[in-house]
Structures are given as structure tokens and as C-alpha cells.
Design an enzyme around this catalytic site. Structure first.
Site, PDB file in Angstrom:
ATOM      1  N   ARG A  51       0.682  -1.594   0.082  1.00  0.00           N
ATOM      2  CA  ARG A  51       0.197  -0.057  -0.098  1.00  0.00           C
ATOM      3  C   ARG A  51       1.214   1.976   0.402  1.00  0.00           C
ATOM      4  NH1 ARG A  51      -3.057  -4.129   1.905  1.00  0.00           N
ATOM      5  NH2 ARG A  51      -0.666  -4.364   2.456  1.00  0.00           N
ATOM      6  N   THR A  52       1.425   1.386   0.903  1.00  0.00           N
ATOM      7  CA  THR A  52       2.409   2.222   1.285  1.00  0.00           C
ATOM      8  C   THR A  52       2.942   2.705  -0.259  1.00  0.00           C
ATOM      9  OG1 THR A  52       2.418   2.067   3.415  1.00  0.00           O
ATOM     10  CG2 THR A  52       4.239   3.559   3.056  1.00  0.00           C
ATOM     11  N   LYS A  80      25.405  -3.553  -1.203  1.00  0.00           N
ATOM     12  CA  LYS A  80      26.984  -3.952  -1.294  1.00  0.00           C
ATOM     13  C   LYS A  80      27.673  -3.639   0.205  1.00  0.00           C
ATOM     14  CE  LYS A  80      26.999  -2.771  -6.273  1.00  0.00           C
ATOM     15  NZ  LYS A  80      26.479  -2.063  -7.153  1.00  0.00           N
ATOM     16  N   ARG A 101      10.810   3.723   3.223  1.00  0.00           N
ATOM     17  CA  ARG A 101      10.943   2.384   4.624  1.00  0.00           C
ATOM     18  C   ARG A 101      12.143   1.769   4.446  1.00  0.00           C
ATOM     19  NH1 ARG A 101       6.182  -1.263   4.512  1.00  0.00           N
ATOM     20  NH2 ARG A 101       4.983   0.930   4.712  1.00  0.00           N
ATOM     21  N   HIS A 129       5.010   5.883  11.775  1.00  0.00           N
ATOM     22  CA  HIS A 129       4.480   5.784  10.393  1.00  0.00           C
ATOM     23  C   HIS A 129       3.469   6.913   9.642  1.00  0.00           C
ATOM     24  CE1 HIS A 129       3.126   3.713   6.553  1.00  0.00           C
ATOM     25  NE2 HIS A 129       3.056   2.878   6.642  1.00  0.00           N
TER      26      HIS A 129
HETATM   27  N1   CP Z   1      -0.271  -0.137   5.955  1.00  0.00           N
HETATM   28  C1   CP Z   1       0.779   0.089   5.497  1.00  0.00           C
HETATM   29  O1   CP Z   1       2.411  -0.193   5.789  1.00  0.00           O
HETATM   30  O2   CP Z   1       0.388  -0.938   4.097  1.00  0.00           O
HETATM   31  P1   CP Z   1       2.523  -1.810   3.566  1.00  0.00           P
HETATM   32  O3   CP Z   1       2.817  -2.704   4.381  1.00  0.00           O
HETATM   33  O4   CP Z   1       1.903  -2.662   2.465  1.00  0.00           O
HETATM   34  O5   CP Z   1       3.069  -0.649   2.855  1.00  0.00           O
END
Ligand code: CP
Length: 304
Positions: A51-52, A80, A101, A129
Site C-alpha cells: 500500500r504505502t 553492497k 521505508r 508511520h
Molecule cells: N499499511 C501499510 O503500511 O501497508 P504496506 O506495508 O503494504 O505498505
């Protein structure tokens, strides 16, 4: 504000403005189709995501911009041994804004200090998040009509669930919020959040292991996955993973206006039969993620 690392980087008026812009994008998408023409978003994902990452990418495409990046550390020079600092100092030559991320808490903060371009924290370890929180706030506002005067049940892995940590930090700034923390004792909310946020701000909260007993009181039920990847011990994960499974019979005791949110992915904690219930809004929530990220990209790039 150059970056979004923590939801506390945004004031409540700024969050309200992002929600307003996201709602306008939903109503009038044609007004936004060229806002980011010639701009590039880099998605640097050192951890898995559906999603993100994809909602960030869809957001940039719908704003008329372009996207580059990687979806796993192994396909980048991190494999590396390249540092996060060197990675972002390189990528800023190729992109106007970065969504990152990383499994290490604090990695986006390090990245932000090393670049001139905006860094968006798309999840760092068990820490924060913030764009999920913006997604959650937009969803609550659209589904319930308000962000104050709510009883919110947080259920599942409250220890490792970074979305819960960010959501609490955001919601305590609205009036008359009560939390019911529903978890096994091994997965309770970290002490620092209880002491430094809830107690310090005099927020009403209850800790319980019973989802059923809590259900009738709730305006929002925020379900979470037990975070397998953050456990040190497989046996503990197996023992705890199915502690809570939301089923249609449990929802019979909920308010008709209650909404079930989940940041997704779900594993087993919400049965698929619940998806048919109008109160289940986690797929609408995932869709909202694209619109709020569009609003955020515009804000951080300084585009009206
Ligand atoms: N909600 C969320 O962070 O989903 P993903 O890990 O799929 O990005």
C-alpha cells in the site's frame, strides 16, 4: 517544514489542511492532474510494502509527475554495504522528493539531515508511520465526520505496531478522545507512550485483554496485525498471532455507526466475512492513502 518524519512534525491546522486538500482531490481530481509535471518522486523501500509504496507512486502519477526507486534493499547498493546517507545524497541528484521505508528506527531522520530535498518517512522499524496516520485521520473524518469526541479501540500488537504509536500521538491532540487498548500482556503499548503521552496529557485510557467486552463502547475499532518480523522468537509469534480474530458475530455487539479500520496487510485478525459489513472500511482506508499522500507531496514541494 522540509520533511515528514514524525506525525508531530505537523500541527493540527496543517493536518486539517491536508485533509481538506485530500477531500478536494477526491471531489475534483481533474484540477490536480498536472500539478507535479516534470517532478520526480523516489521511493526507497528497504522493507516490503504494498500500500504505502504503490499509493505513493500512484499519487505522484496522478499529479502528473514521475517515479523512480527500488522496492527492496537487495536490489539497491545497500546490498553492497552503502549507507543510508550516501544513498540519499546520490538520489537527491535524480529526484525532487523521497519517500523512504527502512527497518531501522531513525533512518529517515538521518536521511533528512543529509539532503536538501524533502524526505517522507514511509515507516521506520517499530517507531513511526506518519503517512499511515494521515490516511487513518482522513478515513475517520470521512467515515465518522469528526476527529474529536471518540472512543477508539486499538487491538492486537500494540507493542510493535508503529501505526498505533503514530495514531495515538495524533489523536491525543484532539478533544475528548478515550482509548481502549486491547492486547495480550506481551504486546501491550510501550511504557514510554503510556507515561510520556497518555498520562502526561491526562488522556483517558483503559488496558484490557477482552475485545468482546470493549466492543459496545467503541466508535472506532483499529485492528492490527501481530508483527511477525519484529519478534525475536518464532514460538512467541505462533502463540500470540491469533489472539484476536474479528468475526461477524463479534460485530453484533458493536454500534451501527462504529467503523473498523486496519492499516493492512491483514493476516488472520479479521475474517473475510467481515468485509461485507458496511462498518468495515479498511479497503476504503487504503484508497484514502493515495489522496492524502497526493496532498502531502504538494505541500512538501510547495505547490499550491
Ligand atoms: N499499511 C501499510 O503500511 O501497508 P504496506 O506495508 O503494504 O505498505
Amino acid at each position: 517544514m522540509k520533511d515528514l518524519i514524525d506525525i508531530l512534525d505537523l500541527s493540527i491546522p496543517e493536518i486539517d489542511k491536508l485533509i481538506e486538500v485530500a477531500n478536494d482531490i477526491i471531489e475534483n481530481p481533474e484540477n490536480y492532474r498536472e500539478k507535479c509535471k516534470y517532478k520526480k518522486l523516489a521511493t526507497l523501500f528497504f522493507e516490503p510494502s504494498t500500500r504505502t509504496r504503490l499509493s505513493f507512486e500512484a499519487a505522484m502519477y496522478e499529479l502528473g509527475g514521475n517515479v523512480l526507486g527500488f522496492s527492496e534493499a537487495q536490489s539497491s547498493s545497500a546490498a553492497k554495504g552503502e549507507s543510508v546517507s550516501d544513498t540519499v545524497r546520490t538520489v537527491e541528484a535524480y529526484a525532487d522528493i523521497i519517500a523512504m521505508r527502512h527497518p531501522k528506527e531513525g533512518a529517515p531522520t538521518v536521511a533528512a539531515a543529509k539532503t536538501q530535498i524533502p524526505i517522507i518517512n514511509a515507516g521506520d522499524g517499530g517507531h513511526n508511520h506518519p503517512t499511515q496516520t494521515l490516511t487513518d485521520l482522513l478515513t475517520i473524518k470521512r467515515e465518522v465526520g469528526r476527529l474529536d469526541n471518540l472512543t477508539i479501540g486499538l487491538c492486537g500488537d500494540l507493542k510493535f505496531g508503529r501505526t498505533v504509536h503514530s495514531l495515538i500521538q495524533a489523536m491525543v491532540r484532539y478533544d475528548n478522545i478515550k482509548f481502549i487498548m486491547i492486547s495480550p500482556k506481551e504486546l501491550k503499548l510501550p511504557e514510554y507512550l503510556i507515561n510520556e503521552v497518555l498520562v502526561k496529557k491526562n488522556i483517558e485510557f483503559v488496558e484490557t485483554e477482552s475485545l468482546e467486552e470493549s466492543m459496545p463502547e467503541l466508535d472506532i475499532l483499529y485492528m492490527t496485525r501481530v508483527q511477525k518480523e519484529r519478534f525475536f522468537n518464532e514460538a512467541d509469534y505462533v502463540r500470540l498471532k491469533d489472539t484476536y480474530i474479528l468475526t461477524p458475530d463479534k460485530l453484533e455487539h458493536a454500534k451501527p455507526t462504529m467503523r473498523v479500520l486496519h492499516p493492512l496487510p491483514r493476516v488472520n485478525e479479521i475474517s473475510v466475512e467481515v468485509d461485507k459489513d458496511e462498518r468495515a472500511c479498511y479497503f476504503r482506508q487504503a484508497k484514502n492513502g493515495k489522496y492524502i499522500r497526493m496532498a502531502l507531496i504538494l505541500k512538501l514541494l510547495g505547490i499550491e
